[in-house]
Design a protein around this motif. Structure first.
Motif, mmCIF file in Angstrom:
data_model
loop_
_atom_site.group_PDB
_atom_site.id
_atom_site.type_symbol
_atom_site.label_atom_id
_atom_site.label_comp_id
_atom_site.label_asym_id
_atom_site.label_seq_id
_atom_site.Cartn_x
_atom_site.Cartn_y
_atom_site.Cartn_z
ATOM 1 N N GLY A 1 15.950 8.619 -2.341
ATOM 2 C CA GLY A 1 16.292 7.799 -3.636
ATOM 3 C C GLY A 1 15.404 6.722 -3.750
ATOM 4 N N HIS A 2 14.078 6.796 -3.608
ATOM 5 C CA HIS A 2 13.159 5.662 -3.872
ATOM 6 C C HIS A 2 12.056 6.024 -4.744
ATOM 7 N N CYS A 3 11.240 5.256 -5.083
ATOM 8 C CA CYS A 3 10.131 5.456 -5.963
ATOM 9 C C CYS A 3 9.020 4.286 -5.785
ATOM 10 N N ALA A 4 7.678 4.882 -5.722
ATOM 11 C CA ALA A 4 6.513 4.035 -5.501
ATOM 12 C C ALA A 4 5.543 4.071 -6.648
ATOM 13 N N VAL A 5 4.967 3.028 -6.840
ATOM 14 C CA VAL A 5 3.766 3.322 -8.023
ATOM 15 C C VAL A 5 2.502 2.731 -7.427
ATOM 16 N N PHE A 6 1.353 3.449 -7.749
ATOM 17 C CA PHE A 6 0.012 3.499 -7.000
ATOM 18 C C PHE A 6 -0.777 2.838 -8.399
ATOM 19 N N GLN B 1 -4.018 3.085 -10.186
ATOM 20 C CA GLN B 1 -5.341 3.598 -10.142
ATOM 21 C C GLN B 1 -6.562 2.512 -10.150
ATOM 22 N N GLU B 2 -6.459 1.638 -11.109
ATOM 23 C CA GLU B 2 -7.512 0.805 -11.218
ATOM 24 C C GLU B 2 -7.637 -0.167 -10.302
ATOM 25 N N LEU B 3 -6.716 -0.775 -9.536
ATOM 26 C CA LEU B 3 -6.816 -1.695 -8.550
ATOM 27 C C LEU B 3 -6.765 -1.149 -7.055
ATOM 28 N N LEU B 4 -6.269 0.155 -7.059
ATOM 29 C CA LEU B 4 -6.384 0.717 -5.810
ATOM 30 C C LEU B 4 -5.247 -0.025 -4.835
ATOM 31 N N ARG B 5 -4.153 -0.244 -5.439
ATOM 32 C CA ARG B 5 -2.897 -1.105 -4.710
ATOM 33 C C ARG B 5 -1.732 -0.190 -4.891
ATOM 34 N N MET B 6 -1.044 -0.430 -3.871
ATOM 35 C CA MET B 6 0.572 0.024 -3.805
ATOM 36 C C MET B 6 0.994 -0.887 -4.593
ATOM 37 N N ALA B 7 1.334 -0.853 -5.753
ATOM 38 C CA ALA B 7 1.779 -2.171 -6.505
ATOM 39 C C ALA B 7 3.281 -2.568 -6.418
ATOM 40 N N GLY B 8 4.111 -1.480 -6.233
ATOM 41 C CA GLY B 8 5.708 -1.525 -5.919
ATOM 42 C C GLY B 8 6.267 -0.292 -5.281
ATOM 43 N N VAL B 9 7.339 -0.736 -4.610
ATOM 44 C CA VAL B 9 8.271 0.275 -4.216
ATOM 45 C C VAL B 9 9.808 -0.158 -4.543
ATOM 46 N N TRP B 10 10.474 0.775 -4.952
ATOM 47 C CA TRP B 10 12.031 0.309 -5.351
ATOM 48 C C TRP B 10 13.123 1.317 -5.097
ATOM 49 N N ARG B 11 14.214 1.028 -5.010
ATOM 50 C CA ARG B 11 15.374 1.839 -5.132
ATOM 51 C C ARG B 11 15.603 2.276 -6.272
ATOM 52 N N VAL B 12 15.899 3.447 -6.473
ATOM 53 C CA VAL B 12 16.341 4.264 -7.810
ATOM 54 C C VAL B 12 17.789 4.459 -7.827
ATOM 55 N N PRO C 1 10.710 -0.731 -13.184
ATOM 56 C CA PRO C 1 11.688 -0.090 -12.084
ATOM 57 C C PRO C 1 13.249 -0.190 -12.518
ATOM 58 N N THR C 2 13.773 0.877 -12.260
ATOM 59 C CA THR C 2 15.411 0.729 -12.557
ATOM 60 C C THR C 2 16.088 0.427 -11.633
ATOM 61 N N GLY C 3 15.678 -0.054 -10.579
ATOM 62 C CA GLY C 3 16.123 -0.730 -9.257
ATOM 63 C C GLY C 3 15.543 -1.726 -8.598
ATOM 64 N N PRO C 4 16.278 -2.432 -7.400
ATOM 65 C CA PRO C 4 15.465 -3.541 -6.798
ATOM 66 C C PRO C 4 14.259 -3.219 -6.219
ATOM 67 N N LEU C 5 13.421 -4.219 -6.271
ATOM 68 C CA LEU C 5 12.180 -3.872 -5.640
ATOM 69 C C LEU C 5 12.245 -4.234 -4.411
ATOM 70 N N LEU C 6 11.567 -3.476 -3.480
ATOM 71 C CA LEU C 6 11.488 -3.667 -1.808
ATOM 72 C C LEU C 6 10.333 -3.941 -1.212
ATOM 73 N N LEU C 7 9.254 -3.581 -2.235
ATOM 74 C CA LEU C 7 7.566 -4.144 -1.702
ATOM 75 C C LEU C 7 7.056 -4.224 -3.051
ATOM 76 N N THR C 8 5.994 -5.235 -3.070
ATOM 77 C CA THR C 8 5.172 -5.489 -4.198
ATOM 78 C C THR C 8 3.777 -6.049 -3.596
ATOM 79 N N SER C 9 2.737 -5.716 -4.655
ATOM 80 C CA SER C 9 1.544 -6.408 -4.213
ATOM 81 C C SER C 9 1.157 -7.041 -5.644
ATOM 82 N N GLY C 10 0.313 -8.120 -5.659
ATOM 83 C CA GLY C 10 -0.274 -8.910 -6.671
ATOM 84 C C GLY C 10 -1.132 -8.152 -7.537
ATOM 85 N N MET C 11 -1.644 -8.596 -8.452
ATOM 86 C CA MET C 11 -2.536 -7.910 -9.649
ATOM 87 C C MET C 11 -3.823 -8.324 -8.895
ATOM 88 N N GLN C 12 -4.371 -7.735 -7.796
ATOM 89 C CA GLN C 12 -5.667 -7.909 -7.363
ATOM 90 C C GLN C 12 -5.882 -6.758 -6.449
#
Length: 226
Positions: free
Chosen positions: A69-74, A76-87, A118-129
Protein backbone atom coordinates in the motif's frame (compact mmCIF):
# COMPACT_ATOMS: atom_id res chain seq x y z
CA UNK A 1 -40.61 -6.44 -42.97
CA UNK A 2 -37.08 -5.19 -43.67
CA UNK A 3 -37.86 -1.90 -41.87
CA UNK A 4 -39.22 -3.81 -38.87
CA UNK A 5 -36.04 -5.90 -38.60
CA UNK A 6 -33.88 -2.76 -38.89
CA UNK A 7 -35.79 -1.04 -36.11
CA UNK A 8 -35.55 -4.12 -33.91
CA UNK A 9 -31.78 -4.32 -34.47
CA UNK A 10 -31.40 -0.60 -33.70
CA UNK A 11 -33.35 -0.98 -30.45
CA UNK A 12 -31.16 -3.90 -29.43
CA UNK A 13 -27.99 -1.90 -30.09
CA UNK A 14 -29.30 1.06 -28.08
CA UNK A 15 -30.34 -1.24 -25.23
CA UNK A 16 -26.88 -2.84 -25.20
CA UNK A 17 -25.26 0.61 -25.08
CA UNK A 18 -27.51 1.65 -22.19
CA UNK A 19 -26.68 -1.50 -20.24
CA UNK A 20 -22.97 -1.10 -20.95
CA UNK A 21 -23.10 2.56 -19.94
CA UNK A 22 -24.59 1.58 -16.60
CA UNK A 23 -21.59 -0.57 -15.70
CA UNK A 24 -19.55 0.97 -12.86
CA UNK A 25 -16.19 2.43 -13.81
CA UNK A 26 -13.04 0.78 -12.55
CA UNK A 27 -10.29 2.77 -10.85
CA UNK A 28 -8.33 5.26 -12.97
CA UNK A 29 -5.06 3.63 -11.86
CA UNK A 30 -5.46 -0.01 -12.82
CA UNK A 31 -4.12 -2.25 -10.02
CA UNK A 32 -2.22 -4.57 -12.37
CA UNK A 33 -0.34 -1.76 -14.14
CA UNK A 34 3.31 -1.62 -12.91
CA UNK A 35 3.86 2.11 -13.58
CA UNK A 36 2.11 5.32 -14.64
CA UNK A 37 3.17 8.75 -15.86
CA UNK A 38 1.90 11.85 -14.05
CA UNK A 39 2.81 15.26 -12.74
CA UNK A 40 2.95 15.27 -8.95
CA UNK A 41 3.00 18.19 -6.53
CA UNK A 42 4.93 16.89 -3.54
CA UNK A 43 4.69 20.22 -1.71
CA UNK A 44 2.94 23.42 -2.84
CA UNK A 45 4.83 26.61 -3.58
CA UNK A 46 4.72 29.51 -1.13
CA UNK A 47 1.24 30.85 -0.42
CA UNK A 48 -0.29 33.16 2.17
CA UNK A 49 -1.03 30.08 4.30
CA UNK A 50 2.48 28.60 3.84
CA UNK A 51 4.85 31.52 3.14
CA UNK A 52 8.00 29.49 3.87
CA UNK A 53 7.26 26.62 1.50
CA UNK A 54 9.86 26.26 -1.26
CA UNK A 55 7.61 23.92 -3.22
CA UNK A 56 8.43 20.54 -4.66
CA UNK A 57 7.01 19.67 -8.06
CA UNK A 58 7.63 16.78 -10.45
CA UNK A 59 6.92 17.83 -14.03
CA UNK A 60 7.52 14.42 -15.63
CA UNK A 61 7.04 11.71 -13.08
CA UNK A 62 7.00 7.93 -13.17
CA UNK A 63 4.54 6.65 -10.55
CA UNK A 64 5.63 3.31 -9.12
CA UNK A 65 3.02 1.41 -7.08
CA UNK A 66 4.88 -0.42 -4.32
CA UNK A 67 3.87 -3.39 -2.24
CA UNK A 68 2.08 -3.00 1.07
CA UNK A 69 0.00 0.00 0.00
CA UNK A 70 2.71 2.51 -0.84
CA UNK A 71 3.73 4.51 -3.91
CA UNK A 72 6.85 6.32 -5.16
CA UNK A 73 7.42 8.91 -7.87
CA UNK A 74 10.65 9.16 -9.86
CA UNK A 75 11.50 12.50 -11.49
CA UNK A 76 12.59 11.85 -15.09
CA UNK A 77 14.11 15.31 -15.47
CA UNK A 78 16.13 15.52 -12.25
CA UNK A 79 16.76 11.77 -11.90
CA UNK A 80 15.66 11.76 -8.28
CA UNK A 81 13.31 9.69 -6.16
CA UNK A 82 11.09 12.68 -5.40
CA UNK A 83 8.74 11.09 -2.89
CA UNK A 84 7.42 7.94 -1.26
CA UNK A 85 4.09 7.89 0.55
CA UNK A 86 1.48 5.62 2.07
CA UNK A 87 -1.68 5.19 -0.03
CA UNK A 88 -4.86 5.00 2.09
CA UNK A 89 -7.02 1.96 1.42
CA UNK A 90 -9.50 2.61 -1.38
CA UNK A 91 -7.73 5.79 -2.54
CA UNK A 92 -5.94 6.44 -5.84
CA UNK A 93 -2.16 6.79 -5.90
CA UNK A 94 -2.46 10.58 -6.29
CA UNK A 95 -5.38 12.97 -6.32
CA UNK A 96 -7.17 12.95 -9.67
CA UNK A 97 -6.57 16.48 -10.91
CA UNK A 98 -5.15 16.32 -14.46
CA UNK A 99 -7.49 16.64 -17.46
CA UNK A 100 -7.38 12.91 -18.23
CA UNK A 101 -8.00 12.03 -14.58
CA UNK A 102 -10.88 14.39 -13.86
CA UNK A 103 -12.67 13.58 -17.12
CA UNK A 104 -12.41 9.83 -16.58
CA UNK A 105 -15.60 9.64 -14.50
CA UNK A 106 -17.12 12.93 -15.74
CA UNK A 107 -16.42 13.40 -19.44
CA UNK A 108 -17.52 17.05 -19.46
CA UNK A 109 -14.86 18.10 -16.94
CA UNK A 110 -11.72 19.18 -18.77
CA UNK A 111 -9.92 21.83 -16.74
CA UNK A 112 -8.45 22.11 -13.26
CA UNK A 113 -6.11 24.56 -11.55
CA UNK A 114 -4.91 21.85 -9.18
CA UNK A 115 -2.10 19.34 -9.60
CA UNK A 116 -2.06 15.69 -8.49
CA UNK A 117 -0.76 15.27 -4.95
CA UNK A 118 0.03 12.18 -2.86
CA UNK A 119 -3.14 10.89 -1.24
CA UNK A 120 -1.39 9.78 1.95
CA UNK A 121 1.38 10.87 4.31
CA UNK A 122 4.86 11.33 2.83
CA UNK A 123 7.54 9.03 4.21
CA UNK A 124 10.52 10.06 2.07
CA UNK A 125 11.23 13.12 -0.09
CA UNK A 126 14.06 14.81 -1.96
CA UNK A 127 14.34 18.48 -2.93
CA UNK A 128 14.03 19.95 -6.41
CA UNK A 129 17.69 19.42 -7.25
CA UNK A 130 19.37 16.71 -9.35
CA UNK A 131 19.31 13.33 -7.66
CA UNK A 132 22.84 12.75 -8.93
CA UNK A 133 25.97 14.90 -8.98
CA UNK A 134 29.48 14.41 -10.31
CA UNK A 135 32.19 14.28 -7.64
CA UNK A 136 33.95 17.35 -9.00
CA UNK A 137 30.72 19.34 -8.82
CA UNK A 138 29.54 17.97 -5.49
CA UNK A 139 27.78 20.44 -3.18
CA UNK A 140 24.81 20.49 -0.84
CA UNK A 141 22.27 21.07 -2.20
CA UNK A 142 23.42 19.68 -5.56
CA UNK A 143 24.00 22.22 -8.33
CA UNK A 144 21.29 22.35 -10.99
CA UNK A 145 23.03 23.01 -14.34
CA UNK A 146 19.82 23.77 -16.25
CA UNK A 147 18.85 27.28 -17.38
CA UNK A 148 16.59 29.20 -14.96
CA UNK A 149 12.85 28.63 -15.30
CA UNK A 150 10.64 31.20 -16.97
CA UNK A 151 8.47 33.39 -14.78
CA UNK A 152 5.55 31.37 -13.45
CA UNK A 153 6.86 28.07 -14.86
CA UNK A 154 8.52 25.42 -12.69
CA UNK A 155 9.53 23.29 -15.67
CA UNK A 156 13.17 23.61 -16.70
CA UNK A 157 13.54 20.57 -18.93
CA UNK A 158 15.93 17.65 -18.69
CA UNK A 159 19.48 17.82 -17.38
CA UNK A 160 22.20 18.46 -20.01
CA UNK A 161 22.99 15.23 -21.85
CA UNK A 162 26.70 15.43 -21.02
CA UNK A 163 25.78 15.67 -17.32
CA UNK A 164 23.14 12.94 -17.05
CA UNK A 165 20.08 11.72 -18.92
CA UNK A 166 17.07 9.50 -18.44
CA UNK A 167 17.17 6.27 -20.43
CA UNK A 168 13.64 4.95 -19.92
CA UNK A 169 12.50 1.90 -18.00
CA UNK A 170 12.17 -1.82 -18.48
CA UNK A 171 9.86 -4.46 -17.07
CA UNK A 172 11.52 -7.44 -15.44
CA UNK A 173 10.27 -10.33 -13.34
CA UNK A 174 11.54 -8.46 -10.28
CA UNK A 175 9.64 -5.29 -11.20
CA UNK A 176 10.16 -1.97 -12.96
CA UNK A 177 13.79 -0.99 -13.56
CA UNK A 178 14.64 2.69 -14.06
CA UNK A 179 17.53 3.41 -16.39
CA UNK A 180 19.66 6.55 -16.59
CA UNK A 181 23.18 7.58 -17.52
CA UNK A 182 25.53 9.69 -15.39
CA UNK A 183 28.64 10.83 -17.29
CA UNK A 184 29.93 7.49 -18.60
CA UNK A 185 28.11 5.25 -16.09
CA UNK A 186 24.91 3.39 -16.90
CA UNK A 187 22.65 3.07 -13.86
CA UNK A 188 19.80 0.60 -13.41
CA UNK A 189 17.64 1.16 -10.34
CA UNK A 190 14.82 -0.91 -8.87
CA UNK A 191 12.69 -0.34 -5.79
CA UNK A 192 11.64 -3.06 -3.40
CA UNK A 193 9.10 -2.44 -0.66
CA UNK A 194 7.61 -4.61 2.07
CA UNK A 195 5.89 -4.24 5.41
CA UNK A 196 2.65 -2.61 6.52
CA UNK A 197 2.02 -0.23 8.14
CA UNK A 198 5.78 0.25 8.67
CA UNK A 199 7.60 0.43 5.34
CA UNK A 200 10.87 -1.27 4.51
CA UNK A 201 12.20 0.32 1.32
CA UNK A 202 15.25 -0.92 -0.57
CA UNK A 203 16.74 0.85 -3.59
CA UNK A 204 18.77 -1.58 -5.69
CA UNK A 205 21.45 -0.02 -7.91
CA UNK A 206 23.37 -1.69 -10.71
CA UNK A 207 26.12 0.62 -12.00
CA UNK A 208 28.38 -0.09 -14.95
CA UNK A 209 32.14 0.27 -14.76
CA UNK A 210 33.26 3.91 -14.89
CA UNK A 211 36.33 5.97 -14.03
CA UNK A 212 34.25 8.97 -12.90
CA UNK A 213 32.91 9.23 -9.36
CA UNK A 214 29.44 10.61 -8.68
CA UNK A 215 26.97 10.93 -5.81
CA UNK A 216 23.38 9.73 -5.52
CA UNK A 217 20.78 11.47 -3.35
CA UNK A 218 18.80 9.01 -1.26
CA UNK A 219 16.33 11.50 0.21
CA UNK A 220 15.08 12.71 3.54
CA UNK A 221 12.75 10.83 5.84
CA UNK A 222 9.63 12.45 7.20
CA UNK A 223 10.46 14.39 10.32
CA UNK A 224 13.75 15.68 8.93
CA UNK A 225 15.87 12.56 9.44
CA UNK A 226 18.26 11.65 6.63
Amino acid sequence: MLLSKSLTLLLLVVAACVVRGAEPLGPFFEPAQPFFHAQVEIAPRATADAPDSAGNFVVRGVLLPLGAGHCAVFDQELLRMAGVWRVPAGSPLVTLDTMAQISYAASTRKASVKHPRPTGPLLLTSGMQPGISRARDFSMPPIDPRPPAREGDVGRGALPADFARYGGLELTEAGVVLRYIVSTAEVRERLEASGAPALRLVRHFEISATDRAFHLTLGQLAGGRV
